[in-house]
Design a protein around this motif. Structure first.
Motif, PDB file in Angstrom:
ATOM      1  N   LEU A 174     -10.821 -33.650  -8.272  1.00  0.00           N
ATOM      2  CA  LEU A 174     -11.538 -32.756  -7.357  1.00  0.00           C
ATOM      3  C   LEU A 174     -12.220 -31.635  -8.148  1.00  0.00           C
ATOM      4  O   LEU A 174     -13.392 -31.306  -7.905  1.00  0.00           O
ATOM      5  N   THR A 175     -11.482 -31.055  -9.105  1.00  0.00           N
ATOM      6  CA  THR A 175     -12.054 -29.984  -9.920  1.00  0.00           C
ATOM      7  C   THR A 175     -13.269 -30.494 -10.698  1.00  0.00           C
ATOM      8  O   THR A 175     -14.295 -29.803 -10.792  1.00  0.00           O
ATOM      9  N   ALA A 176     -13.151 -31.698 -11.227  1.00  0.00           N
ATOM     10  CA  ALA A 176     -14.281 -32.282 -11.964  1.00  0.00           C
ATOM     11  C   ALA A 176     -15.503 -32.427 -11.047  1.00  0.00           C
ATOM     12  O   ALA A 176     -16.641 -32.170 -11.466  1.00  0.00           O
ATOM     13  N   ALA A 177     -15.272 -32.807  -9.800  1.00  0.00           N
ATOM     14  CA  ALA A 177     -16.385 -32.944  -8.842  1.00  0.00           C
ATOM     15  C   ALA A 177     -17.058 -31.590  -8.606  1.00  0.00           C
ATOM     16  O   ALA A 177     -18.287 -31.492  -8.554  1.00  0.00           O
ATOM     17  N   SER A 178     -16.239 -30.537  -8.489  1.00  0.00           N
ATOM     18  CA  SER A 178     -16.801 -29.206  -8.232  1.00  0.00           C
ATOM     19  C   SER A 178     -17.532 -28.655  -9.455  1.00  0.00           C
ATOM     20  O   SER A 178     -18.549 -27.978  -9.322  1.00  0.00           O
ATOM     21  N   VAL A 179     -16.999 -28.945 -10.635  1.00  0.00           N
ATOM     22  CA  VAL A 179     -17.669 -28.516 -11.869  1.00  0.00           C
ATOM     23  C   VAL A 179     -19.027 -29.227 -11.974  1.00  0.00           C
ATOM     24  O   VAL A 179     -20.040 -28.625 -12.318  1.00  0.00           O
ATOM     25  N   TRP A 180     -19.036 -30.490 -11.622  1.00  0.00           N
ATOM     26  CA  TRP A 180     -20.274 -31.291 -11.641  1.00  0.00           C
ATOM     27  C   TRP A 180     -21.294 -30.705 -10.661  1.00  0.00           C
ATOM     28  O   TRP A 180     -22.465 -30.526 -10.993  1.00  0.00           O
ATOM     29  N   MET A 181     -20.839 -30.362  -9.453  1.00  0.00           N
ATOM     30  CA  MET A 181     -21.769 -29.807  -8.459  1.00  0.00           C
ATOM     31  C   MET A 181     -22.249 -28.413  -8.874  1.00  0.00           C
ATOM     32  O   MET A 181     -23.419 -28.068  -8.677  1.00  0.00           O
ATOM     33  N   ALA A 182     -21.341 -27.619  -9.444  1.00  0.00           N
ATOM     34  CA  ALA A 182     -21.731 -26.281  -9.902  1.00  0.00           C
ATOM     35  C   ALA A 182     -22.826 -26.385 -10.957  1.00  0.00           C
ATOM     36  O   ALA A 182     -23.754 -25.571 -10.989  1.00  0.00           O
ATOM     37  N   ALA A 183     -22.741 -27.391 -11.818  1.00  0.00           N
ATOM     38  CA  ALA A 183     -23.778 -27.594 -12.839  1.00  0.00           C
ATOM     39  C   ALA A 183     -25.112 -27.915 -12.172  1.00  0.00           C
ATOM     40  O   ALA A 183     -26.161 -27.412 -12.589  1.00  0.00           O
ATOM     41  N   HIS A 184     -25.068 -28.723 -11.103  1.00  0.00           N
ATOM     42  CA  HIS A 184     -26.306 -29.033 -10.379  1.00  0.00           C
ATOM     43  C   HIS A 184     -26.904 -27.790  -9.725  1.00  0.00           C
ATOM     44  O   HIS A 184     -28.113 -27.640  -9.626  1.00  0.00           O
ATOM     45  N   LEU A 185     -26.022 -26.905  -9.249  1.00  0.00           N
ATOM     46  CA  LEU A 185     -26.491 -25.678  -8.582  1.00  0.00           C
ATOM     47  C   LEU A 185     -26.781 -24.576  -9.597  1.00  0.00           C
ATOM     48  O   LEU A 185     -27.267 -23.500  -9.226  1.00  0.00           O
ATOM     49  N   ASP A 186     -26.430 -24.840 -10.853  1.00  0.00           N
ATOM     50  CA  ASP A 186     -26.703 -23.904 -11.944  1.00  0.00           C
ATOM     51  C   ASP A 186     -26.021 -22.547 -11.743  1.00  0.00           C
ATOM     52  O   ASP A 186     -26.614 -21.498 -11.983  1.00  0.00           O
ATOM     53  N   ARG A 187     -24.789 -22.598 -11.266  1.00  0.00           N
ATOM     54  CA  ARG A 187     -23.988 -21.361 -11.195  1.00  0.00           C
ATOM     55  C   ARG A 187     -22.515 -21.753 -11.182  1.00  0.00           C
ATOM     56  O   ARG A 187     -22.150 -22.831 -10.720  1.00  0.00           O
ATOM     57  N   PRO A 188     -21.641 -20.863 -11.697  1.00  0.00           N
ATOM     58  CA  PRO A 188     -20.222 -21.233 -11.765  1.00  0.00           C
ATOM     59  C   PRO A 188     -19.601 -21.308 -10.384  1.00  0.00           C
ATOM     60  O   PRO A 188     -20.051 -20.639  -9.447  1.00  0.00           O
ATOM     61  N   SER A 189     -18.578 -22.128 -10.254  1.00  0.00           N
ATOM     62  CA  SER A 189     -17.838 -22.203  -8.992  1.00  0.00           C
ATOM     63  C   SER A 189     -17.079 -20.909  -8.779  1.00  0.00           C
ATOM     64  O   SER A 189     -16.495 -20.361  -9.709  1.00  0.00           O
ATOM     65  N   PRO A 190     -17.073 -20.387  -7.527  1.00  0.00           N
ATOM     66  CA  PRO A 190     -16.252 -19.196  -7.269  1.00  0.00           C
ATOM     67  C   PRO A 190     -14.757 -19.497  -7.130  1.00  0.00           C
ATOM     68  O   PRO A 190     -13.968 -18.569  -7.010  1.00  0.00           O
ATOM     69  N   SER A 191     -14.364 -20.770  -7.158  1.00  0.00           N
ATOM     70  CA  SER A 191     -12.935 -21.091  -7.027  1.00  0.00           C
ATOM     71  C   SER A 191     -12.183 -20.656  -8.268  1.00  0.00           C
ATOM     72  O   SER A 191     -12.536 -21.012  -9.390  1.00  0.00           O
ATOM     73  N   ARG A 192     -11.111 -19.899  -8.073  1.00  0.00           N
ATOM     74  CA  ARG A 192     -10.309 -19.437  -9.211  1.00  0.00           C
ATOM     75  C   ARG A 192      -9.642 -20.626  -9.903  1.00  0.00           C
ATOM     76  O   ARG A 192      -9.542 -20.665 -11.123  1.00  0.00           O
ATOM     77  N   THR A 193      -9.166 -21.581  -9.118  1.00  0.00           N
ATOM     78  CA  THR A 193      -8.508 -22.740  -9.713  1.00  0.00           C
ATOM     79  C   THR A 193      -9.505 -23.569 -10.521  1.00  0.00           C
ATOM     80  O   THR A 193      -9.189 -24.013 -11.624  1.00  0.00           O
ATOM     81  N   VAL A 194     -10.700 -23.758  -9.991  1.00  0.00           N
ATOM     82  CA  VAL A 194     -11.715 -24.506 -10.747  1.00  0.00           C
ATOM     83  C   VAL A 194     -12.002 -23.801 -12.064  1.00  0.00           C
ATOM     84  O   VAL A 194     -12.065 -24.428 -13.126  1.00  0.00           O
ATOM     85  N   ARG A 195     -12.140 -22.462 -12.013  1.00  0.00           N
ATOM     86  CA  ARG A 195     -12.440 -21.730 -13.245  1.00  0.00           C
ATOM     87  C   ARG A 195     -11.296 -21.838 -14.244  1.00  0.00           C
ATOM     88  O   ARG A 195     -11.513 -22.047 -15.426  1.00  0.00           O
ATOM     89  N   ALA A 196     -10.059 -21.702 -13.751  1.00  0.00           N
ATOM     90  CA  ALA A 196      -8.901 -21.747 -14.654  1.00  0.00           C
ATOM     91  C   ALA A 196      -8.756 -23.134 -15.269  1.00  0.00           C
ATOM     92  O   ALA A 196      -8.549 -23.262 -16.479  1.00  0.00           O
TER      93      ALA A 196
END
Lengths: 313, 313
Positions: free
Chosen positions: A285-307
């Motif tokens: 799930l985190t990998a999916a969000s990191v992938w989408m954040a790259a498409h949106l060109d901004r970091p995910s606001p999720s603390r768990t995703v960032r950690a």
């Protein structure tokens, strides 16, 4: 991607054994992004969410493209993901939207109501009662077609225009939606102002009014950082359906300074630690969000995703 | 600055009527900033925190300046704030640090222990038992001088080297610190991995071991977004002292990807909503954090600070 999660050896007393996560990132999240995401990217995102084990993924909205251009591709998107082993509910704002959904074979729909006059006015240019009347034929037709119908109740606690919302008014809207035929409710704290005490009080009043907690989901926003604490309070009250947005995508376009939905990853971290089953693979799930954040060109606001994504670097 | 807070009309059952916030922004927060903040700015910050109603403000650390250059100005800072109507505890790593604190008239000190061998090794180059032995003369001397002594227990749940920490080991360290004479403990989830179930389980074990919950504070980090949910679980268990950092300043220099302490503003938002007294004026506190964020030239990570300061624009 290692999650480095603590084992939960002690079963959590009084909490559900399993929680159904209703994933809203692809609809509620992308609807509130300035950029219009290409349909292929949306389809890949939904596929990755399903691969991560999510089984209830709100895919799109059959709203008029003029109002939400971000989701104007519903007709193209839906057939690209309908093979997935997941429920793919869609928002339908009115009968025309429902027709479009039915034509595509959508099996689960949601209507989007509000607990306040001001929001009904701003969102639909109607009174609260008129807005409910508007949903009646939609819910009836959907039920006649054998569809599962979810009723969103937004602005359950606070409203950017009115301030605090009287909880009996929320209960009235919830009861009306159930009487109309909604199978499930989703209680939304759209501007993120509630705290665990407000959540418990609303759930208590709903139980008193005969609304089963098993048919009531919760939908929290992290505007004031309260979403996960509120979710925990809801779980203690017996709630088993929790809305969340992968990577914390989205917010509310009508609420000033809304900082987005509860991130699914932060929710899954808590549920795993509590020994509550979700069926979700947090690393995927985190990998999916990191992938989408790259498409949106901004970091995910999720603390768990960032950690978790930082750990890999 | 308007807070737009919901009123909490229903008293929260089973929760404390009042919570003491132990503010750590000026010490734990600024210690972990790359920049060295001028002493005058620190003094102004502490003054603003006291003006906002905080009554327990950890001011500095009497550690050797070589290890923490950010806090090398303890001797200059302390006299600049000692007139304030607030407790101003300070960290003392050893007897030398305690002597420096005593010379300045400090009335409350804290020692910083850990629940794991790895952290004792990394932080002090000692075994866990050796590290505890190191604190004995410090705590004894402080008590002889009539000081109030707090014992921090870091890494209570997870450790970046060892992974999950066995809770009986945490209980052993807590009991040792109390036997030594610490008046109060602070249970730290230094890498932010715990969830409400872990918190309740540790508090249950401590109660079983005879450690009074009224003398046990909690100190959560928001690395995985769990800090406020964990705090709520601790409140339900009877905890009445909560550590937090104004604006979410700080983190742990030894933990990869630590995203900082629980923000005091997010905590106050929840406590106000729960009808729990703190004595804190949220608008003033937010203004203090916005002011400090401007000095540090970066936005506050606190969601409440961002939401409330955005409202004014």
């Amino acid at each position: 991607m290692s999650t480095g999660h603590l084992p939960m050896t002690v079963p959590a007393p009084g909490l559900p054994a399993r929680v159904r996560i209703h994933e809203v990132g692809a609809r509620d999240g992308l609807q509130n992004e300035k950029a219009v995401v290409p349909t292929e990217v949306k389809a890949d995102f939904i596929r990755k969410l399903a691969d991560a084990g999510l089984r209830s993924i709100e895919a799109t909205s059959f709203v008029h493209p003029k109002w939400v251009p971000q989701l104007a591709d519903a007709e193209r998107l839906f057939p690209m993901v309908s093979d997935l082993d997941a429920e793919l509910p869609a928002l339908v704002p009115n009968e025309r939207g429902l027709e479009r959904a039915l034509a595509l074979g959508v099996r689960r729909v949601a209507v989007f109501a509000s607990a306040t006059e001001s929001f009904a006015k701003a969102n639909l240019n109607r009174t609260l009662d008129e807005s409910l009347t508007l949903f009646e034929p939609v819910v009836r037709r959907a039920r006649d077609e054998g569809l599962h119908v979810r009723g969103y109740v937004s602005m359950c606690f606070g409203d950017p225009w009115e301030g605090p919302v009287p909880l009996p008014q929320v209960v009235r809207v919830c009861t009306a939606l159930r009487d109309m035929g909604c199978h499930e409710l989703s209680l939304g704290d759209t501007i993120g102002v509630a705290t665990p005490g407000h959540v418990r009080e609303l759930l208590r009043l709903l139980t008193e009014a005969g609304v089963p907690v098993g048919e009531t989901g919760v939908h929290f926003h992290d505007t004031y950082g309260q979403a996960l604490a509120n979710t925990y309070a809801a779980l203690e009250h017996g709630v088993t359906t929790v809305d969340a947005s992968a990577g914390g995508l989205g917010g509310c376009p009508y609420a000033r300074s809304a900082t987005g939905n509860l991130a699914t990853e932060d929710l899954v971290w808590m549920l795993q630690g509590l020994g509550i089953e979700t069926g979700v693979d947090l690393a995927r799930l985190t990998a999916a969000s990191v992938w989408m954040a790259a498409h949106l060109d901004r970091p995910s606001p999720s603390r768990t995703v960032r950690a978790l994504s930082h750990k890999d670097q």
